[in-house]
Structures are given as structure tokens and as C-alpha cells.
Design an enzyme around this catalytic site. Structure first.
Site, PDB file in Angstrom:
ATOM      1  N   GLU A   1      85.416  73.039  34.961  1.00  0.00           N
ATOM      2  CA  GLU A   1      85.976  74.177  35.712  1.00  0.00           C
ATOM      3  C   GLU A   1      85.763  74.056  37.218  1.00  0.00           C
ATOM      4  O   GLU A   1      86.473  74.693  37.981  1.00  0.00           O
ATOM      5  CB  GLU A   1      85.438  75.497  35.200  1.00  0.00           C
ATOM      6  CG  GLU A   1      83.962  75.741  35.407  1.00  0.00           C
ATOM      7  CD  GLU A   1      83.564  77.152  34.959  1.00  0.00           C
ATOM      8  OE1 GLU A   1      84.359  78.090  35.113  1.00  0.00           O
ATOM      9  OE2 GLU A   1      82.448  77.304  34.456  1.00  0.00           O
TER      10      GLU A   1
ATOM     11  N   GLU B   1      78.460  73.809  27.129  1.00  0.00           N
ATOM     12  CA  GLU B   1      78.343  74.492  28.431  1.00  0.00           C
ATOM     13  C   GLU B   1      78.372  73.483  29.573  1.00  0.00           C
ATOM     14  O   GLU B   1      79.031  73.685  30.592  1.00  0.00           O
ATOM     15  CB  GLU B   1      77.061  75.317  28.468  1.00  0.00           C
ATOM     16  CG  GLU B   1      76.728  75.953  29.795  1.00  0.00           C
ATOM     17  CD  GLU B   1      77.818  76.876  30.349  1.00  0.00           C
ATOM     18  OE1 GLU B   1      78.759  77.209  29.591  1.00  0.00           O
ATOM     19  OE2 GLU B   1      77.753  77.212  31.542  1.00  0.00           O
TER      20      GLU B   1
ATOM     21  N   TRP C   1      94.966  87.796  41.583  1.00  0.00           N
ATOM     22  CA  TRP C   1      95.012  86.690  40.619  1.00  0.00           C
ATOM     23  C   TRP C   1      96.260  86.965  39.795  1.00  0.00           C
ATOM     24  O   TRP C   1      96.316  87.921  39.030  1.00  0.00           O
ATOM     25  CB  TRP C   1      93.766  86.680  39.734  1.00  0.00           C
ATOM     26  CG  TRP C   1      93.713  85.518  38.771  1.00  0.00           C
ATOM     27  CD1 TRP C   1      93.464  84.216  39.074  1.00  0.00           C
ATOM     28  CD2 TRP C   1      93.959  85.561  37.359  1.00  0.00           C
ATOM     29  NE1 TRP C   1      93.507  83.443  37.939  1.00  0.00           N
ATOM     30  CE2 TRP C   1      93.817  84.237  36.872  1.00  0.00           C
ATOM     31  CE3 TRP C   1      94.263  86.570  36.467  1.00  0.00           C
ATOM     32  CZ2 TRP C   1      93.969  83.907  35.528  1.00  0.00           C
ATOM     33  CZ3 TRP C   1      94.422  86.247  35.125  1.00  0.00           C
ATOM     34  CH2 TRP C   1      94.278  84.926  34.668  1.00  0.00           C
TER      35      TRP C   1
ATOM     36  N   LYS D   1      81.146  73.518  32.589  1.00  0.00           N
ATOM     37  CA  LYS D   1      80.766  73.565  34.011  1.00  0.00           C
ATOM     38  C   LYS D   1      81.477  72.461  34.787  1.00  0.00           C
ATOM     39  O   LYS D   1      82.033  72.684  35.848  1.00  0.00           O
ATOM     40  CB  LYS D   1      79.251  73.419  34.161  1.00  0.00           C
ATOM     41  CG  LYS D   1      78.461  74.665  33.800  1.00  0.00           C
ATOM     42  CD  LYS D   1      78.401  75.668  34.896  1.00  0.00           C
ATOM     43  CE  LYS D   1      79.158  76.936  34.746  1.00  0.00           C
ATOM     44  NZ  LYS D   1      79.475  77.584  33.549  1.00  0.00           N
TER      45      LYS D   1
ATOM     46  N   CYS E   1      91.988  91.167  39.728  1.00  0.00           N
ATOM     47  CA  CYS E   1      92.260  91.295  41.161  1.00  0.00           C
ATOM     48  C   CYS E   1      91.185  92.180  41.787  1.00  0.00           C
ATOM     49  O   CYS E   1      90.394  92.799  41.095  1.00  0.00           O
ATOM     50  CB  CYS E   1      93.624  91.954  41.370  1.00  0.00           C
ATOM     51  SG  CYS E   1      94.981  91.087  40.572  1.00  0.00           S
TER      52      CYS E   1
ATOM     53  N   LYS F   1      86.973  85.181  38.410  1.00  0.00           N
ATOM     54  CA  LYS F   1      85.603  85.425  37.939  1.00  0.00           C
ATOM     55  C   LYS F   1      85.584  86.158  36.612  1.00  0.00           C
ATOM     56  O   LYS F   1      84.706  85.955  35.798  1.00  0.00           O
ATOM     57  CB  LYS F   1      84.829  86.236  38.984  1.00  0.00           C
ATOM     58  CG  LYS F   1      83.382  86.475  38.606  1.00  0.00           C
ATOM     59  CD  LYS F   1      82.608  85.171  38.430  1.00  0.00           C
ATOM     60  CE  LYS F   1      81.185  85.395  37.993  1.00  0.00           C
ATOM     61  NZ  LYS F   1      80.520  84.136  37.584  1.00  0.00           N
TER      62      LYS F   1
ATOM     63  N   ARG G   1      87.235  87.642  42.692  1.00  0.00           N
ATOM     64  CA  ARG G   1      87.966  88.241  41.559  1.00  0.00           C
ATOM     65  C   ARG G   1      89.387  87.682  41.454  1.00  0.00           C
ATOM     66  O   ARG G   1      90.057  87.837  40.437  1.00  0.00           O
ATOM     67  CB  ARG G   1      88.031  89.759  41.711  1.00  0.00           C
ATOM     68  CG  ARG G   1      86.678  90.451  41.765  1.00  0.00           C
ATOM     69  CD  ARG G   1      86.817  91.920  42.117  1.00  0.00           C
ATOM     70  NE  ARG G   1      87.567  92.648  41.108  1.00  0.00           N
ATOM     71  CZ  ARG G   1      87.018  93.204  40.025  1.00  0.00           C
ATOM     72  NH1 ARG G   1      85.717  93.108  39.835  1.00  0.00           N
ATOM     73  NH2 ARG G   1      87.749  93.848  39.144  1.00  0.00           N
TER      74      ARG G   1
ATOM     75  N   HIS H   1      81.890  60.241  13.772  1.00  0.00           N
ATOM     76  CA  HIS H   1      83.090  60.676  13.017  1.00  0.00           C
ATOM     77  C   HIS H   1      84.336  60.645  13.893  1.00  0.00           C
ATOM     78  O   HIS H   1      85.268  61.417  13.679  1.00  0.00           O
ATOM     79  CB  HIS H   1      82.839  62.081  12.459  1.00  0.00           C
ATOM     80  CG  HIS H   1      81.671  62.134  11.526  1.00  0.00           C
ATOM     81  ND1 HIS H   1      81.690  61.615  10.256  1.00  0.00           N
ATOM     82  CD2 HIS H   1      80.410  62.575  11.734  1.00  0.00           C
ATOM     83  CE1 HIS H   1      80.499  61.775   9.691  1.00  0.00           C
ATOM     84  NE2 HIS H   1      79.704  62.354  10.564  1.00  0.00           N
TER      85      HIS H   1
ATOM     86  N   ASN I   1      95.076  96.603  39.848  1.00  0.00           N
ATOM     87  CA  ASN I   1      94.373  95.554  39.103  1.00  0.00           C
ATOM     88  C   ASN I   1      94.625  95.852  37.634  1.00  0.00           C
ATOM     89  O   ASN I   1      94.311  96.923  37.158  1.00  0.00           O
ATOM     90  CB  ASN I   1      92.868  95.596  39.400  1.00  0.00           C
ATOM     91  CG  ASN I   1      92.108  94.596  38.519  1.00  0.00           C
ATOM     92  OD1 ASN I   1      92.678  93.592  38.091  1.00  0.00           O
ATOM     93  ND2 ASN I   1      90.857  94.877  38.227  1.00  0.00           N
ATOM     94  N   GLY I   2      95.238  94.899  36.919  1.00  0.00           N
ATOM     95  CA  GLY I   2      95.500  95.101  35.488  1.00  0.00           C
ATOM     96  C   GLY I   2      96.908  94.658  35.159  1.00  0.00           C
ATOM     97  O   GLY I   2      97.473  93.798  35.825  1.00  0.00           O
TER      98      GLY I   2
HETATM   99  C1  AGP Z   1      82.128  80.373  33.057  1.00  0.00           C
HETATM  100  O1  AGP Z   1      81.604  79.546  34.081  1.00  0.00           O
HETATM  101  C2  AGP Z   1      83.527  80.832  33.349  1.00  0.00           C
HETATM  102  N1  AGP Z   1      83.617  81.464  34.589  1.00  0.00           N
HETATM  103  C3  AGP Z   1      84.117  81.644  32.202  1.00  0.00           C
HETATM  104  O2  AGP Z   1      84.159  80.815  31.067  1.00  0.00           O
HETATM  105  C4  AGP Z   1      83.356  82.943  31.835  1.00  0.00           C
HETATM  106  O3  AGP Z   1      82.114  82.614  31.259  1.00  0.00           O
HETATM  107  C5  AGP Z   1      84.194  83.698  30.788  1.00  0.00           C
HETATM  108  O4  AGP Z   1      85.429  84.042  31.371  1.00  0.00           O
HETATM  109  C6  AGP Z   1      83.503  84.961  30.286  1.00  0.00           C
HETATM  110  O5  AGP Z   1      83.329  85.862  31.340  1.00  0.00           O
HETATM  111  P1  AGP Z   1      82.355  87.135  31.128  1.00  0.00           P
HETATM  112  O6  AGP Z   1      80.988  86.588  30.882  1.00  0.00           O
HETATM  113  O7  AGP Z   1      82.472  87.917  32.393  1.00  0.00           O
HETATM  114  O8  AGP Z   1      82.880  87.882  29.926  1.00  0.00           O
END
Ligand code: AGP
Length: 609
Positions: free
Chosen positions: A489, A482, A74, A486, A2, A604, A27, A505, A100-101
Site C-alpha cells: 500500500e 500484514e 476521495w 504494508k 472525504c 484513511k 481522509r 503447495h 462526505n458519503g
Molecule cells: C491499513 O494500513 C490500511 N490503511 C487499511 O487496510 C485499513 O486497515 C482498513 O481500511 C481498515 O480501516 P479501519 O481500521 O479504519 O476500519
């Protein structure tokens, strides 16, 4: 994760809090709220949805006052709705809290407080904090906050205001970030510096277990137990415009476009003038420790994990020692054996990912030396590492990580060269050759960004497909994962990354005329194997989107689309390939009208396990 902001000064708090929350929205963005103090009472406005929904509410029912707290959420406990939004207040509405937490023991605390007569309005863990402060309040807010914190188990950053203390904000940092912004006749607390940078560049990074008692002209920092702490301010050297969209439609596209500059800046700051050595001024781990390292393991999540997987190929190639890579959330549950003289590398953009922090603590317990590759200055990861290498990619606001990923790869290349030199695994000649090849990367990326027509064509013609496959081999296998992440998400289209050799396989059964397959087929030692796989897909009517090296005419015969990258050493090819994958995902998401910067269900940084 958050976002928290607090303001105390001479200006009206509402616009400052709202502006700050907009900077923190990446966030978390399922609900938001603010509280201000005016004429001895706390007033709260909060709303489900993004900051825009809160703004609409405040247009109708504004809040006055020159002291206040703001929060963007969040959800962890309690669905995203108006009553679960922060700030939360005590029974009399005199104390407001933003958090936050996680309060891990909130259920037992809530039960006890209810038995003592406290009335709750939400399903959140946070609300118990407001009632605990109320319970312990006699005539000293600071003492009541300390007593309340002692009851809580979990991780938190807190902001507290009270109607009885109209000139005080209290902030606490305990395993979730909180910074102090020092102004003239005004002060701020915030989850990160982007929220206050417009007002001040003088920032104090609170450490864990610390508390700030703040007026508009004074700041007192103590431990949560009450011992005074001296913390110097840091002058931040970038400005708020770097955290703005600067004319781009999305932060993600801006951050993709920043990659030539980010890579160039890393090389300028980390490679000697003569291009014959590499240095990391903030590393702190002594060379004699690093030269004795016999085993490396990497822990990370998501995109950072994919950088770590690529790091395995890079480090084993240049340092010639074994490298293991774990998803952070798996590492500590598998009873890892790290071997002697072990180095654990944690990779994290935010430096706040709970799973990665937990893995670092486990590796430390097992005796490893901890090195972190991290982007956010002063983040929790940096406090728990023996050594740090900042990626210095600048603020990454888009939830989908782009420039941080290529920056992580750059640092892994440079660190591998550095370690290879320490261990005598690479010659001086080889180092000069590699470093001069890396110097080409910024213009290689710039060239890709300048010609996106094939990628635009792919997004136009394939954006409505239901599932994609991404295939790669060797050092570009992690990029297959990766690229799939991308797309998933930000476009919400299912995608799967695979080692290309694994297709036969099982997954090849998926191939049909509706299955686009992104094939990473750049010039490499495994190129022929890759083109065989492409032909297997084409012969089963799959849609082939190849990423290849300029000049490769052969690949056109087996591909529906060919996205070319300029010629580059195979070792460095993951960086330009990553940029292509980012753009494919971006344009497909845009074609599907997705919320590219703030995709549903995501945040994020995931600061909960
Ligand atoms: C990547 O596009 C995502 N937002 C997510 O997988 C991110 O890489 C992951 O949560 C790790 O975050 P960090 O690099 O802040 O540890």
C-alpha cells in the site's frame, strides 16, 4: 472518505478552512475546494489535486468572508477533477454544499431535477443535494434542507451555506461523522476533531440523523425531522501537536515511533497497579453476559483484519472458546452461523469503515452481542456497539495503519486475559505472568527503533525488486499478511503474505534470485519448521530476510539478512515483529520516493462499500 470543514465567526474564513483541510487531507486528497459568503453572494474556488494545488489557486484568487465551507475529496462518483471537486452549488450559485458519503439514488434524482430545468456542472452525486435544496427553498433554508434530505438515500455528512443566510451554516450527520467545534464568537463543523482542535477543545459529536443550525454565537441541534436535541460538549484532552509531524519526515514514521508510548499508555490505563487484573472502564457489557459467551467472531478490514486473525490465536489460547475471523466485506454475504451466546468483535481504527459497520449490523440482527475495538472517539462504530474498548492510540494520520495495529493487538491481549479470568480459563498466577511480560513490550519496541541498520540495508539493496513474499507461522502468520499489505500500500510493490507451511503447495515455484522473502522466524514452538522452510528457499537462490530472536546464530547461515528482536514470549512476539515489518515497508517506500502518508488511490478510512 472525504473531509469537511465549516467556519462562521469574525475571522477571515479562508486561512481557517485551508488549515483545517490540511488536517483532514488524510481522509481524501484527489481534489479540494472552499466556498465563502461575502456581500450576499457565494464564491467558490476548487482545484484537482491536493490542498497545495488549491492553495496556489487561492494565492492568485483569494476569497474574502467570515463564513465558509471547505472540502477535500476521495472520489466515489465522478473522476477527480476541478468540476467534480466540492463545494457544489445550485443553478444560481446561491447555495453551496460539501458532502462526505454517498447519495445512492442520485441518478434518478438528477434525472428528475434536469427534467425540472436544473442545470448540472459535474458528474458527482453530491451536486443533486444543492439542486434539491434550491428546489425546495421558499424562504426558509432550514426547511429546504430538511425537505431535500428526505429525498436522499445513502450516507452523508453535509455542510450547507446560502447567500440568503449570510450568518448561518447548516450541518447534517447521517451515517458519516460530523462534529461541532464551539468557539468564542465563532463556531465550526468538521469531519473530525483534528480540523478544529487548534481553535477549540470543546467538541459536540453529532449523532446520526441530527442537524445543526449554527451562527457565530449560537448552535441549535435538532433531529433531521426537526425535534430539538440536547447534546453536551466534550472537552478533548489531546492537542493539535499530536496530529502534527513534529519534525518527522512522514506521519507514518512518527506513528511507528509512537508505539512504545502507545503500548505503555494502554498498559498504564488498563492494568491494575499490582499487575494482577485488567479493566475497561468504557466496556459497558456486563460481566455476567461476557462470562456466558460461547462463540466469538471477529469482523474487520485490512490491517484491522490482520489484528483480528492474530486475535483468534490469542483468544483461543487464553479463553479456550472458538473464534472465527471474517473480512467484513465477506461476512454478511456468507449467511454466517454465529451459534448461541455469540460475541462479535469489530476492530476498526477509524470506526467509519462501511464494510465493518454493515457486518456489525448483520451480527446484531443475528442476535450477537457487539463489542468494538476502535481508535476514533465518537465514531459511528461506537454508536452501534453494545460495548466499546478504545485503543487510545491518538490520531493516526498516515494512511498505512501502524500504531493502531499494535494498539489493537494490545487490547486483544488484555481482553483475552480479562475474558480468560471471567471464564476461569487462566489462573491468577498465569495472569500475573502475562501482564508482567507485557510490561516489557514498550522497551522491546524502543530497542528495535533504536537500531534500524539492518532494515535500512534491506531497503537500500532490495527496494527495486518487483515482488516480495512474506512468510509466517502460527501466531505470526497474520503478520505475514500484514507485512505484505504494508509494503503494497505504500511502495506499490506487489507482495504476498503466506502461511509458511503452504510454500511447498505451490508458491515455492516463485522462488528465484530476484525474489526477496521476509521470513518471521522468531523463537517459537514452530521455529524448526520455519527454518526448514527458510532452507528450502535458500536452496532455490531466494533472498532471505529473516526476523529472528537475539542470540539466534543458526539463522544467519540460511539468511541474507537477519533482523533481530529482543527475546519475548512467543504469544507477544507479533508486536515487535509488526514494528520490523512496518519499518521495512516504510524505508522501501521512501527509497522509491513514494507518497508514504497519502499513497495513490487510498484513503484513511473507506466509508463506502
Ligand atoms: C491499513 O494500513 C490500511 N490503511 C487499511 O487496510 C485499513 O486497515 C482498513 O481500511 C481498515 O480501516 P479501519 O481500521 O479504519 O476500519
Amino acid at each position: 472518505m472525504c473531509g469537511i470543514i465549516g467556519y462562521i465567526g469574525n475571522e477571515q474564513a479562508q486561512p481557517i478552512l485551508l488549515e483545517g483541510l490540511k488536517q483532514l487531507e488524510y481522509r481524501g486528497y484527489d481534489s479540494a475546494g472552499i466556498a465563502t459568503l461575502i456581500k450576499g453572494s457565494v464564491s467558490v474556488r476548487k482545484e484537482k489535486g491536493k490542498i497545495a494545488a488549491l492553495e496556489k489557486l487561492l494565492d492568485k484568487k483569494p476569497l474574502k468572508g467570515t463564513i465558509g465551507l471547505g472540502h477535500t475529496r476521495w472520489a466515489t462518483h465522478g473522476i477527480p477533477n476541478q468540476s467534480n471537486a466540492h463545494p457544489h452549488v445550485d443553478c444560481h450559485g446561491d447555495i453551496a454544499v460539501v458532502h462526505n458519503g454517498i447519495v445512492e439514488n442520485y441518478e434518478e434524482l438528477k434525472e428528475k431535477l434536469m427534467q425540472e430545468g436544473h442545470r448540472f456542472n459535474s458528474a458527482t452525486d453530491t451536486e443533486v443535494i444543492a439542486h434539491l435544496i434550491e428546489k425546495f427553498y421558499k424562504d426558509d433554508l432550514e426547511a429546504a434542507v430538511r425537505a431535500a434530505i428526505r429525498e436522499i438515500k445513502g450516507s452523508f455528512a453535509l455542510g450547507v451555506i446560502s447567500a440568503k443566510y449570510p450568518d448561518t451554516i447548516i450541518g447534517i450527520r447521517y451515517a458519516s461523522p460530523l462534529v461541532i467545534g464551539l468557539g468564542k464568537g465563532e463556531n465550526f463543523i468538521a469531519s473530525d476533531i483534528t480540523a478544529v482542535l487548534k481553535h477549540t477543545k470543546d467538541i459536540i459529536f453529532l449523532e446520526d440523523n441530527e442537524m445543526v443550525i449554527m451562527n457565530k454565537d449560537s448552535v441549535k441541534i435538532t433531529t433531521i425531522g426537526g425535534r430539538p436535541v440536547q447534546r453536551d460538549a466534550v472537552k478533548i484532552n489531546w492537542d493539535i501537536s499530536q496530529a502534527q509531524k513534529s519534525g518527522y519526515p512522514h506521519f507514518m514514521l512518527k506513528e511507528i515511533a509512537e508505539q512504545p508510548t502507545v503500548v505503555e499508555s494502554i498498559l498504564n490505563h488498563r492494568v491494575s497497579q499490582g499487575k494482577e487484573s485488567v479493566y475497561f472502564e468504557e466496556l459497558k457489557i456486563q460481566e455476567d453476559v461476557l462470562s456466558k459467551i460461547e462463540n466469538i467472531n471477529i469482523v474487520a478490514c485490512g490491517t484491522a483484519y490482520h489484528a483480528g486473525l492474530c486475535g483468534k490465536y490469542i483468544l483461543e489460547e487464553l479463553v479456550k472458546i472458538p473464534v472465527a475471523v471474517d473480512v467484513s466485506s465477506e461476512f454478511r454475504y456468507r449467511n454466517p452461523i454465529l451459534g448461541k451466546n455469540a460475541l462479535t468483535i469489530s476492530i476498526s481504527q477509524s470506526g467509519e469503515t462501511a464494510d465493518t459497520l454493515a457486518s456489525m449490523r448483520e451480527a446484531k440482527r443475528l442476535g450477537a452481542t457487539i463489542l468494538s475495538i476502535v481508535n476514533v472517539l465518537g465514531s459511528t462504530v461506537t454508536r452501534e456497539s453494545d460495548g466499546i474498548i478504545y485503543t487510545h492510540a491518538g490520531p493516526e494520520i498516515g494512511v498505512a495503519s501502524t500504531k493502531a495495529y499494535t494498539a489493537q493487538l494490545c487490547i486483544l491481549y488484555l481482553f483475552a486475559i480479562y475474558m480468560g479470568m471471567l471464564k476461569g480459563a487462566v489462573s491468577q498466577q498465569k495472569v500475573k505472568e502475562l501482564l508482567s511480560q507485557m510490561q516489557q513490550l514498550p522497551q522491546i519496541i524502543a530497542k528495535l527503533l533504536a537500531d534500524q541498520k539492518v532494515i535500512l540495508k534491506v531497503s537500500k539493496e532490495q527496494h527495486n525488486k518487483k515482488c516480495f513474499l512474506y512468510l509466517g507461522r502460527n501466531i505470526n502468520f497474520p503478520n505475514a499478511l500484514e507485512g505484505a499489505l504494508k509494503l503494497k500500500e505504500i511502495s506499490y510493490i506487489h507482495a504476498e503474505g503466506y502461511a509458511s507451511g503452504e510454500m511447498k503447495h505451490g508458491p515455492i515455484a516463485l522462488i528465484d534470485k530476484d525474489m526477496p522473502v521476509v521470513c518471521i522466524a522468531t523463537a517459537s514452538s514452530v521455529y524448526d519448521k520455519m527454518t526448514s522452510n527458510i532452507q528450502e528457499i535458500k536452496s532455490r537462490s531466494g533472498i532471505v530476510i529473516s526476523i529472528a530472536t537475539e542470540g539466534d546464530e543458526r539463522i544467519k547461515h540460511h539468511s541474507d539478512y537477519v533482523i533481530y528482536i529482543p527475546p519475548v514470549n512467543e504469544l507477544f512476539s507479533p508486536i515487535p515483529v509488526a514494528v520490523c515489518l512496518q519499518l521495512i515497508a516504510y524505508y522501501i517506500a521512501v527509497k522509491n520516493n513514494r507518497d508514504v502518508d497519502q499513497p495513490r488511490n487510498l484513503a484513511k478510512s473507506v466509508t463506502v462499500e
